[in-house]
Design an enzyme around this catalytic site. Structure first.
Site: not given
Length: 297
Positions: A52, A96, A119
Site C-alpha cells: 500500500k 491494518q 477503509d
C-alpha cells in the site's frame, strides 16, 4: 469464449486517473497523505502495508508508516490514531487488520475520523452506505463494482448471489449492488456458512461473487451457463514450486471457466482493484477536506 477479466488493466486505468487528481491537488498546494497503522507481527500484514505504501508513492500520494509493538497497551494505538485524526496534513488513515486480542475491534473502527476513514469501516460510513449516501465505498466492493462495469455486465435487474457476509466484502457489496443508480439495481441474495443448499442459490444467479474465504468452494457444477463469476478469495495451497505454494480463490477456476461468460482470476483479478480503490478513497478524502475539486476516475 470466456472473458477472463483483467484486474491489473482495470487498476492501471484507475491509477492513471488518480495521478491526474494528485497533480490537480499539487497545483493547489495539497499533497494527499495516507497513514497506515500496523500493530501486529504477521509477515503477511507487513507485506500488505508495504504494498500500500508503494502504491501511494507510485502515484504521488505521501505515505506515512506507523508501527506499534503488538504487546503495547491498547491506548498506544488509540493515541496514535487520535494524533493522525488531528493532523490536517493526513487525509486518510488505515489501521491494518488484525490488531492484537487486547485491542477491541469495535473501538478501532470507531476511533478513526469518519472523514479520514478510507477503509469505510467506521459505523457512520457504514450507515451512510446503507442509506445510499456513501462518503467512501469500501475498497474491495467498490473494486468489484468497477470490474463488473468495465466488463460490460449490466446489473440492472440481474440476479446476484454474494457468498460471504463479512463486514469488509459481503455485507457492503450486497448493499451497493442492490442500491439505486449505476452499478446497482440488482436483486441480491447474501449466502453464508448457514445457507442450506448453496448450489441451489448459485445455479440461478446471473452473477456470483465468492467471498467466503474457503478454498475452491464453488465449482462449475454450481453455476448456470453464461453467468459472471467474481472470485474474491485468496488462499494458499501447497505446491512443489519455488515458493512451496500457489494462490487459488474461492472458485475452482478451471471448471467455473467452462460455464462462465466472464470470470476474475486469482491472482490478478479483484486484488489489484482493491489497492487502486484505496488510492481513490485517499484522493477523494484529500479533495473533500481541502475543498480542492478533482475529477475522480
Amino acid at each position: 469464449m470466456t472473458n477472463v477479466i483483467d484486474g491489473n488493466a482495470a487498476a492501471a486505468d484507475v491509477r492513471a486517473g488518480i495521478e491526474d487528481c494528485v497533480e490537480t491537488l499539487g497545483a493547489a498546494g495539497v499533497t494527499p497523505r495516507l497513514a497506515t497503522v500496523l500493530m501486529n507481527d504477521q509477515q503477511a500484514s507487513a507485506t500488505y502495508v508495504s504494498m500500500k505504501q508503494q502504491d501511494c508513492e507510485e502515484v504521488g500520494i505521501a505515505a506515512e508508516d506507523v508501527r506499534i509493538d503488538s504487546d503495547a497497551p491498547a491506548e498506544e494505538l488509540f493515541d496514535a490514531v487520535a494524533d493522525l485524526n488531528a493532523r490536517e496534513s493526513v487525509h486518510g488513515i488505515l489501521v491494518q487488520d488484525p490488531t492484537p486480542e487486547h485491542v477491541p475491534d469495535e473501538r478501532v473502527t470507531s476511533a478513526v475520523d469518519p472523514a479520514k476513514d478510507v477503509d469505510a469501516f467506521h459505523p457512520e460510513n457504514v450507515g451512510r452506505l446503507v442509506a445510499d449516501r456513501p462518503r467512501f465505498r469500501p475498497c474491495t466492493p467498490h473494486g468489484i463494482q468497477r470490474l463488473l462495469a468495465n466488463a460490460g455486465v449490466d446489473l440492472d435487474g440481474a440476479d446476484v448471489v454474494v457468498v460471504g457476509r463479512s463486514k469488509i466484502v459481503g455485507k457492503p457489496l450486497a448493499n451497493m449492488l442492490a442500491g439505486r443508480g449505476d452499478g446497482g439495481n440488482a436483486t441480491v441474495t447474501l449466502c453464508h456458512s448457514h445457507t442450506d443448499d448453496l448450489a441451489a442459490h448459485t445455479r440461478r444467479a446471473d452473477v456470483v461473487v465468492a467471498a467466503a474465504g474457503v478454498t475452491e468452494l464453488i465449482d462449475g457444477s454450481m453455476l448456470s451457463e453464461g453467468c459472471v463469476v467474481v472470485d474474491v478469495g485468496i488462499n494458499r495451497v501447497d505446491e512443489t514450486n519455488e515458493k512451496g505454494y500457489r494462490l487459488v480463490g474461492d472458485v475452482d477456476f478451471e471448471s467455473a471457466k467452462q460455464k462462465a461468460s466472464a470470470i476474475t482470476p486469482v491472482p490478478g483479478g479483484v486484488g489489484p482493484m482493491t489497492r487502486a480503490m484505496l488510492l481513490y478513497n485517499t484522493v477523494k478524502a484529500a479533495s473533500e477536506q481541502t475543498g480542492v475539486d478533482v475529477d475522480l476516475p
